[in-house]
Scaffold this active site. Structure first.
Site, mmCIF file in Angstrom:
data_model
loop_
_atom_site.group_PDB
_atom_site.id
_atom_site.type_symbol
_atom_site.label_atom_id
_atom_site.label_comp_id
_atom_site.label_asym_id
_atom_site.label_seq_id
_atom_site.Cartn_x
_atom_site.Cartn_y
_atom_site.Cartn_z
ATOM 1 N N SER A 1 -12.008 -16.336 22.612
ATOM 2 C CA SER A 1 -12.385 -17.350 23.535
ATOM 3 C C SER A 1 -14.076 -18.059 23.353
ATOM 4 C CB SER A 1 -12.136 -17.067 25.093
ATOM 5 O OG SER A 1 -12.535 -17.954 25.833
ATOM 6 N N HIS B 1 -14.203 -26.102 22.748
ATOM 7 C CA HIS B 1 -13.488 -24.956 23.265
ATOM 8 C C HIS B 1 -12.366 -24.486 22.590
ATOM 9 C CE1 HIS B 1 -10.108 -23.459 25.964
ATOM 10 N NE2 HIS B 1 -11.179 -22.585 26.212
ATOM 11 N N GLY C 1 -12.164 -5.509 37.795
ATOM 12 C CA GLY C 1 -12.855 -5.032 36.733
ATOM 13 C C GLY C 1 -12.969 -6.141 35.279
ATOM 14 N N SER C 2 -12.709 -7.298 35.570
ATOM 15 C CA SER C 2 -13.087 -8.284 34.691
ATOM 16 C C SER C 2 -14.503 -8.476 34.624
ATOM 17 C CB SER C 2 -12.126 -9.459 34.699
ATOM 18 O OG SER C 2 -12.550 -10.089 35.648
ATOM 19 N N ARG C 3 -14.980 -8.792 33.213
ATOM 20 C CA ARG C 3 -16.371 -8.971 33.029
ATOM 21 C C ARG C 3 -16.721 -10.574 33.392
ATOM 22 N NH1 ARG C 3 -20.372 -9.580 28.782
ATOM 23 N NH2 ARG C 3 -22.115 -8.161 29.236
ATOM 24 N N ASN D 1 -9.417 -21.242 22.432
ATOM 25 C CA ASN D 1 -9.013 -19.881 23.016
ATOM 26 C C ASN D 1 -7.642 -19.459 22.375
ATOM 27 O OD1 ASN D 1 -7.148 -18.890 25.825
ATOM 28 N ND2 ASN D 1 -8.592 -17.531 24.727
ATOM 29 N N TYR D 2 -7.606 -18.227 21.833
ATOM 30 C CA TYR D 2 -6.083 -17.910 21.203
ATOM 31 C C TYR D 2 -5.857 -16.399 21.760
ATOM 32 C CZ TYR D 2 -6.196 -22.166 18.708
ATOM 33 O OH TYR D 2 -6.177 -23.484 18.315
ATOM 34 N N ARG D 3 -4.922 -16.368 22.513
ATOM 35 C CA ARG D 3 -4.604 -14.853 23.009
ATOM 36 C C ARG D 3 -2.900 -14.574 22.947
ATOM 37 N NH1 ARG D 3 -4.996 -19.313 26.111
ATOM 38 N NH2 ARG D 3 -3.121 -19.989 27.432
#
Lengths: 306, 306
Positions: free
Chosen positions: A96, A110, A263-265, A112-114
């Site tokens: 991302s 921008h 817990g995500s950053r 993002n590939y997921r």
């Protein structure tokens, strides 16, 4: 697929960072981080540098149990999920990036590939890919918009000529700031929940999209590198950045999913926010100005790749 | 009650604007607006003036049918609503204000006092009051925090000594930026769904709170009017303003309700956003600095009125 996708996103991150650093002359700050609940990532950020105000390219691979809140973000897209003992094992990975240049004549990009996997109560696995690339100029440059869209169209057409028109439209609908009645930028492509025809086919398509990032953006950056600009133009850019913040915090699924995942950053999720943004009460550019021309396109998206 | 409340919110707006304009020397821009679906409001804004970067004081009275989206914002607070032919007549009115000063030694204040009526399918009327006043300093000044909280406590204590402790705690919980693990500021009071002992009693209490706005804030503004500040202090203010934007766009019920209500006036809702805000990747002030001291309090709210 997990390994293949992980290799691909790491390579995309490396290539894009290299291309940006070459143009900018600065050096990315590279942070590796671990997630207590499972997984981690690498965030690369170039802040207040020569060309870029804030350039962030992030890779993350997270797994564990999906929180109720995060699962709702998925259920709202029409997927119903069967939990086992209240648990829902998942794995999500992606690359991302958001790039905010200093010069208002260089647009923000921008992409993002997921890839997502969920294991349901009966042991069956759900999987899908999502992603997209979109451009947010401060001022409209038609050639840039055409180049950007054509590069994406070429990447899509190699796989299926039906993809670009569908995902272009999806992009215009997705990056819609509903309360403002305007899009975030001049669009690009966007898709989600992609799980056909086969896992291999979808991966190949996603890889083509990711490979198109450098050729669709870097030529635009180089073209406007030395454009001069006024303080009024800079101010208009800051107002548009305010709208960018509005979209990301109010509507963006990825941001919402991130903020809702324990817990995500946070620093990696919110690196998408610009270094500076501005809100003025009742700002409306006078008719006939370049600012009004930009707004016009944001209110009525165009077909750039024809 | 509608008329009494309307008079009260208009008076609060007038008094606060007068007090702010006296300190600043500038003149508020006054905009009256109508809502197609029913109602309207008056927005008073002072932007980029002598003392204030952005000062907004807004009054609105809206009525009509509650949208499904807006009703959900209410249902999430535990109220179940019975619709008649899918319709849900409502009336909402209130005064709402956010003041962002230029000088980082003058804190941001926000307050909002509102009254809500809903008519259910069986003809019964639900009603409640909500509101609060809270302070968001860039730098901690203990005397300011004590003065602010004591003035609010005095206003509450006249009605019931149980109110301040409860609403102070509610405020600390409400203005919590969950993903950052910090509060927006040093708190104040916050309450919602207040419908007892009687409508008159609650109105009297709300009026006392609204009357406390000028004495709890204006002395602090006057005290710091001529404080000198550095560009580093200004930058820290801009970062805190970024957090303010995060709270308002991600969590604030009023903003969410406004964005979800068709025909609402976006410029009046988003006047709460600062003129300028900033986001830096991985910013953490060094230990022992005034910036770290501020963060410490935002992470661990204190009892200021003891």
């Amino acid at each position: 697929m997990r390994t293949k996708m992980e290799m691909m996103i790491l390579q995309t991150q490396a290539e894009f960072c290299k291309a940006l650093a070459e143009v900018d002359g600065g050096t990315f700050q590279v942070d590796r981080w671990d997630r207590k609940e499972g997984g981690g990532g690498i965030s690369c950020v170039l802040q207040d540098s020569n060309i870029f105000e804030k350039a962030g390219v992030n890779v993350s691979v997270v797994f564990g149990q999906l929180s109720e809140e995060a699962a709702q973000q998925i259920r709202s897209r029409g997927k119903s999920l069967k939990r086992k003992d209240g648990k829902l094992p998942f794995c999500a990975m992606g690359v991302s990036s958001v790039i905010h240049p200093k010069n208002p004549h260089i647009p923000t990009i921008h992409f993002n590939y997921r890839y997502f996997e969920i294991e349901e109560a009966d042991g069956s696995k759900l999987w899908w890919f999502g992603g997209g690339t979109d451009l947010t100029p401060t001022y409209l440059n038609k050639e840039d918009a055409v180049h950007f869209h054509k590069t994406l169209k070429d990447a899509c057409d190699k796989h299926d000529r039906k993809l670009y028109p569908e995902f272009k439209k999806w992009c215009d609908n997705y990056f819609f700031i509903k309360h403002r009645g305007e899009r975030r930028g001049v669009g690009g492509i966007f898709f989600d929940d992609l799980d056909s025809p086969t896992k291999e086919d979808v991966f190949d398509f996603v890889r083509s999209c990711a490979k198109a990032v450098v050729p669709c953006y870097i030529p635009i950056v180089k073209k406007h590198l030395n454009d001069s600009f006024t303080s009024e133009e800079k101010q208009w850019q800051q107002l548009r950045r305010g709208r960018y913040v509005e979209f990301n915090l109010v509507y963006d699924r990825g941001t919402k999913f991130g903020l809702a995942t324990p817990g995500s950053r946070i620093e990696s999720i919110l690196m998408s926010l610009p270094l500076n943004a501005r809100w003025e009460y009742m700002h409306e550019p006078p008719k006939g100005t370049k600012e009004a021309e930009m707004l016009q396109v944001l209110r009525n998206p165009k077909d750039w790749a024809q």
